[in-house]
Design an enzyme around this catalytic site. Sequence first.
Site, PDB file in Angstrom:
ATOM      1  CG  ASN A  67      -1.952   1.135   1.370  1.00  0.00           C
ATOM      2  OD1 ASN A  67      -2.325   1.815   0.094  1.00  0.00           O
ATOM      3  ND2 ASN A  67      -2.851   1.012   2.157  1.00  0.00           N
ATOM      4  CG  HIS A 103     -11.742  -2.571  10.208  1.00  0.00           C
ATOM      5  ND1 HIS A 103     -11.015  -1.827   9.468  1.00  0.00           N
ATOM      6  CD2 HIS A 103     -11.229  -3.784  10.679  1.00  0.00           C
ATOM      7  CE1 HIS A 103      -9.753  -2.639   9.452  1.00  0.00           C
ATOM      8  NE2 HIS A 103      -9.955  -3.576   9.899  1.00  0.00           N
ATOM      9  NE  ARG A 136      -9.635  -1.708  13.242  1.00  0.00           N
ATOM     10  CZ  ARG A 136      -8.732  -1.034  12.434  1.00  0.00           C
ATOM     11  NH1 ARG A 136      -7.485  -1.429  12.168  1.00  0.00           N
ATOM     12  NH2 ARG A 136      -9.277  -0.166  11.645  1.00  0.00           N
ATOM     13  CE1 TYR A 172      -4.899   2.890  10.833  1.00  0.00           C
ATOM     14  CE2 TYR A 172      -5.703   1.995  12.796  1.00  0.00           C
ATOM     15  CZ  TYR A 172      -5.465   1.763  11.655  1.00  0.00           C
ATOM     16  OH  TYR A 172      -5.626   0.603  10.985  1.00  0.00           O
ATOM     17  CG  ASP A 214      -4.444  -1.157  14.846  1.00  0.00           C
ATOM     18  OD1 ASP A 214      -3.247  -0.937  15.401  1.00  0.00           O
ATOM     19  OD2 ASP A 214      -4.402  -1.341  13.548  1.00  0.00           O
ATOM     20  CG  HIS A 254      -2.173   2.514  13.166  1.00  0.00           C
ATOM     21  ND1 HIS A 254      -1.450   3.142  12.519  1.00  0.00           N
ATOM     22  CD2 HIS A 254      -2.707   1.384  12.500  1.00  0.00           C
ATOM     23  CE1 HIS A 254      -1.386   2.827  11.314  1.00  0.00           C
ATOM     24  NE2 HIS A 254      -2.101   1.312  11.269  1.00  0.00           N
ATOM     25  CD  GLU A 283      -3.730  -4.475  14.485  1.00  0.00           C
ATOM     26  OE1 GLU A 283      -5.030  -4.617  14.548  1.00  0.00           O
ATOM     27  OE2 GLU A 283      -3.225  -4.414  13.357  1.00  0.00           O
ATOM     28  CD  GLU A 339      -1.269  -3.372  10.448  1.00  0.00           C
ATOM     29  OE1 GLU A 339      -2.183  -4.278  10.863  1.00  0.00           O
ATOM     30  OE2 GLU A 339      -1.275  -2.273  10.319  1.00  0.00           O
ATOM     31  NE  ARG A 357      -2.907  -7.480  12.766  1.00  0.00           N
ATOM     32  CZ  ARG A 357      -3.806  -7.458  11.896  1.00  0.00           C
ATOM     33  NH1 ARG A 357      -4.588  -8.465  11.768  1.00  0.00           N
ATOM     34  NH2 ARG A 357      -4.184  -6.407  11.397  1.00  0.00           N
ATOM     35  CG  HIS A 361      -2.804  -6.469   7.419  1.00  0.00           C
ATOM     36  ND1 HIS A 361      -3.313  -5.418   7.946  1.00  0.00           N
ATOM     37  CD2 HIS A 361      -2.362  -5.963   6.339  1.00  0.00           C
ATOM     38  CE1 HIS A 361      -3.503  -4.384   7.140  1.00  0.00           C
ATOM     39  NE2 HIS A 361      -2.955  -4.676   5.993  1.00  0.00           N
ATOM     40  CG  ASP A 409      -3.715  -2.745   2.926  1.00  0.00           C
ATOM     41  OD1 ASP A 409      -4.209  -3.555   3.485  1.00  0.00           O
ATOM     42  OD2 ASP A 409      -2.844  -2.244   3.597  1.00  0.00           O
ATOM     43  CD  GLU A 466      -7.480  -6.051   9.345  1.00  0.00           C
ATOM     44  OE1 GLU A 466      -6.123  -6.627   9.122  1.00  0.00           O
ATOM     45  OE2 GLU A 466      -7.840  -5.056   9.715  1.00  0.00           O
ATOM     46  CD1 TRP A 495      -1.395   7.938   9.787  1.00  0.00           C
ATOM     47  CD2 TRP A 495      -1.050   5.850   9.108  1.00  0.00           C
ATOM     48  NE1 TRP A 495      -2.452   7.421   9.535  1.00  0.00           N
ATOM     49  CE2 TRP A 495      -2.329   6.298   8.910  1.00  0.00           C
ATOM     50  CE3 TRP A 495      -0.419   4.814   8.672  1.00  0.00           C
ATOM     51  CZ2 TRP A 495      -3.347   5.446   8.313  1.00  0.00           C
ATOM     52  CZ3 TRP A 495      -1.379   3.646   8.121  1.00  0.00           C
ATOM     53  CH2 TRP A 495      -2.553   4.120   7.855  1.00  0.00           C
TER      54      TRP A 495
HETATM   55 MG   LIG Z   1      -3.206  -2.563  12.138  1.00  0.00          MG
END
Ligand SMILES: [Mg+2]
Length: 402
Positions: free
Chosen positions: A37, A122, A147, A159, A210, A212, A236, A262, A283, A312, A316, A339, A402
């Site tokens: 991605n 999600h 999630r 996020y 998550d 992140h 996560e 991931e 992941r 994951h 994407d 996921e 990010w």
């Molecule tokens: Mg994630």
Amino acid sequence: MKITNAKVIVCSPGRNFVTLKIYTDQGVYGLGDATLNGMEKAVVSYLEDYCIPSLIGKDPRNTEDIWQYFYRGVYWRRGAVSMTAVSAIDMALWDIKGKMLNTPLYNLLGGKSREKVMVYCHANGKDLSETMEKVGSEINKGFKAVRVQSGVPGIEHTYGVSKDSKFYEPAHKGLPHEESWETSKYLNFVPTLFKKVRELYGDNIHLLHDAHHRCSPIEASRLAQELEPYHLFWLEDPVSGELQEGLRLIRQHSTTPIAIGEVFNSIYDYTTLITEQLIDYIRMPLVHGGGITHLLKVAAMASVYQINTGFHGATDLSPVNLAAAIHFNTAVNNFGIQEYMPHQEIVNEVFKTNYRFDDGFLTIDDSPGIGVDIDEKAALKFPYSMARLPVNRKTDGTMFNW
Ligand SMILES: [Mg+2]
């Protein structure tokens, strides 16, 4: 049997996908997902300029040797770009192997350990009330695991939350968007979020979250500890993956299960985490983690330590990866969860899929190999369009994860 040719197909039905197609002298071809991605063209170049010329003439049945050739045989090995290319090659070769033997991929990985694989979806909303509505609508679709991500009061873009409350897609056309972050506001809010979900929807739904990569080890420890009353299926990426020692601190403070990786691409990203039992779920997806050949080894190592898979599987990654993951998850003993974000309808114009969602689970049919095909004419209608993942700054302007 020989590989006669290979080509890379780039298309963008709603978002960019990179697919490797390997041809053989027996008329059978295989497909591998090579989507990374926001960095798609780097993988295309690595495949076209460096890998494909070395593939021609090799026997596609030798999946182990070819994997070693493109991993061990490369001096500058590892890294997301090159491992995505290795993954695509490996996936396509296993697809060919299944087709040659006229059997679905899961039969080559040990056969069925289960008939269906549990997935999580999600649910995200701009605030607490919208997020609660989303959780309810996902439960109504049959999902057994959700999630949950929500906009955080006082933070403009969070996020996992879409701005227009439509489909969540983090990559944006053109140069990276900038998002903002304040860990203290996030940490104060998340326990309230999960308290509310449990109050409204009870204990019979698996909940995931998550972080992140946004917390320091001690912040993540506090979060994992404060989420204990809500019995998460997993927390996560509580800390950034590079700092493996950081996971030790979380373990010392909390029993909340941890999923990570991931963004990992090698078994060496996992050895400390697995052998010290610092995590509960791996992941790393097939498409970035060296394909089926490599993930079989990671999953086997994890199984010794009672750690499960939790690949994951956001939008994407292409349907080729998702189908391969369902085969893998159907076969390995230590499957945990998969996921699943359904692709946009337009993706089905290009990819012909062989999996089905029903009541919280995915199943795969008995098509030989991975079982997904690509309509190259349809793919031409959707040319590549540059899209990048966001960057993130703290509210005072400091660059952050990010
Ligand atoms: Mg994630």
